[in-house]
Design an enzyme around this catalytic site. Structure first.
Site, PDB file in Angstrom:
ATOM      1  CG  LEU A 108      -2.048  -0.978   1.325  1.00 19.10           C
ATOM      2  CD1 LEU A 108      -2.690  -0.920   2.708  1.00 19.10           C
ATOM      3  CD2 LEU A 108      -3.085  -0.706   0.255  1.00 19.10           C
ATOM      4  CG  ASP A 109       0.008   4.379  -2.667  1.00 12.90           C
ATOM      5  OD1 ASP A 109       0.742   3.638  -3.328  1.00 12.90           O
ATOM      6  OD2 ASP A 109      -1.039   4.893  -3.100  1.00 12.90           O
ATOM      7  CB  THR A 110       4.020   5.985   2.511  1.00 16.50           C
ATOM      8  OG1 THR A 110       5.091   5.209   1.961  1.00 16.50           O
ATOM      9  CG2 THR A 110       4.385   6.397   3.927  1.00 16.50           C
TER      10      THR A 110
END
Length: 244
Positions: A108-110
């Site tokens: 997942l994106d940060t």
């Protein structure tokens, strides 16, 4: 499956927590147990508990194994890696007390929060991350502007992005306030920042994004930063999805 070698079927069912050994015998007697696609009604059958595909009332019973299968509710700001050279918070900070060597399935994106699966089972991780198995993922996005029905139709019909078309499987408006809309969307896509790019393409940039489900695995009451073992039903369905 056979009478030589292996472990008695009712013992395997008891070990898996399906029923006591006596109740497991009743399940077998009633024709509710299937091994490798065949209904078993005799008590003497022995199976390999690691490789046999066992179902009770059609539901897959995962094998008892040394592998672990966890779901982690990743907070915003945590990097989807097991270590980070820049010293940012990462997944390892939340699993330091686990004895297993874990790896995450996908990322997942940060700045995105929500569900990530963790495991020490390499083949399971490889298959689940592979596009050919197409496990659906569900997201809730808070986006700019008031989303109109035509935008939902566009997301369902498909959008041409720089790296090819992308299409939502399902999409619905959860709630609306002036200037903001909460949208739930599910898709099989795993490309980088795919949800954000799709909403950018229809003129509704994402302000906050949460992954709430991976296939049969739902967030439920798992709080941000917590992890738990997959339950028997979730794991059984995922093993079926990736042909293990």
């Amino acid at each position: 499956m056979g009478d030589e070698g292996g472990v008695r079927l009712q013992k395997v069912l008891a070990r898996a927590g399906v029923a006591s050994r006596r109740n497991a015998e009743l399940l077998i007697e009633e024709g509710r147990v299937e091994v490798d696609g065949r209904v078993v009604t005799e008590f003497g059958v022995r199976v390999d508990p690691e490789s046999a595909v066992i179902r009770v009332d059609g539901e897959r019973i995962p094998p008892v194994s040394a592998n672990v299968y966890l779901v982690f509710n990743k907070p915003r700001g945590v990097v989807s890696t097991m270590s980070d050279p820049q010293g940012r918070p990462c997944i390892t900070d939340y699993v330091q007390d686990r004895p297993e060597r874990l790896f995450h399935i996908g990322r997942l994106d940060t700045d995105t929060e929500g569900l990530l699966l963790l495991t020490n089972h390499g083949e399971f991780a490889h298959r689940l991350a592979h596009p050919s198995y197409e496990v659906s993922k569900t997201y809730v996005a808070e986006v700019d502007g008031n989303v109109k029905p035509g935008v939902l139709r566009t997301l369902l019909d498909g959008i041409e992005l720089d790296d090819g078309p992308a299409r939502a499987d399902t999409v619905k408006i959860v709630s609306t306030v002036p200037g903001r809309t909460l949208v739930e969307m599910s898709l099989h896509e795993g490309r980088n920042r795919i949800v954000r790019r799709m909403f950018d393409a229809v003129g509704h940039p994402v302000k906050r994004l949460t992954r709430t489900a991976i296939g049969p695995v739902r967030r439920g009451n798992l709080h941000t930063g917590e992890l738990r073992d997959l339950n028997q039903k979730e794991l059984g369905q995922l093993l079926d999805l990736v042909d293990l």
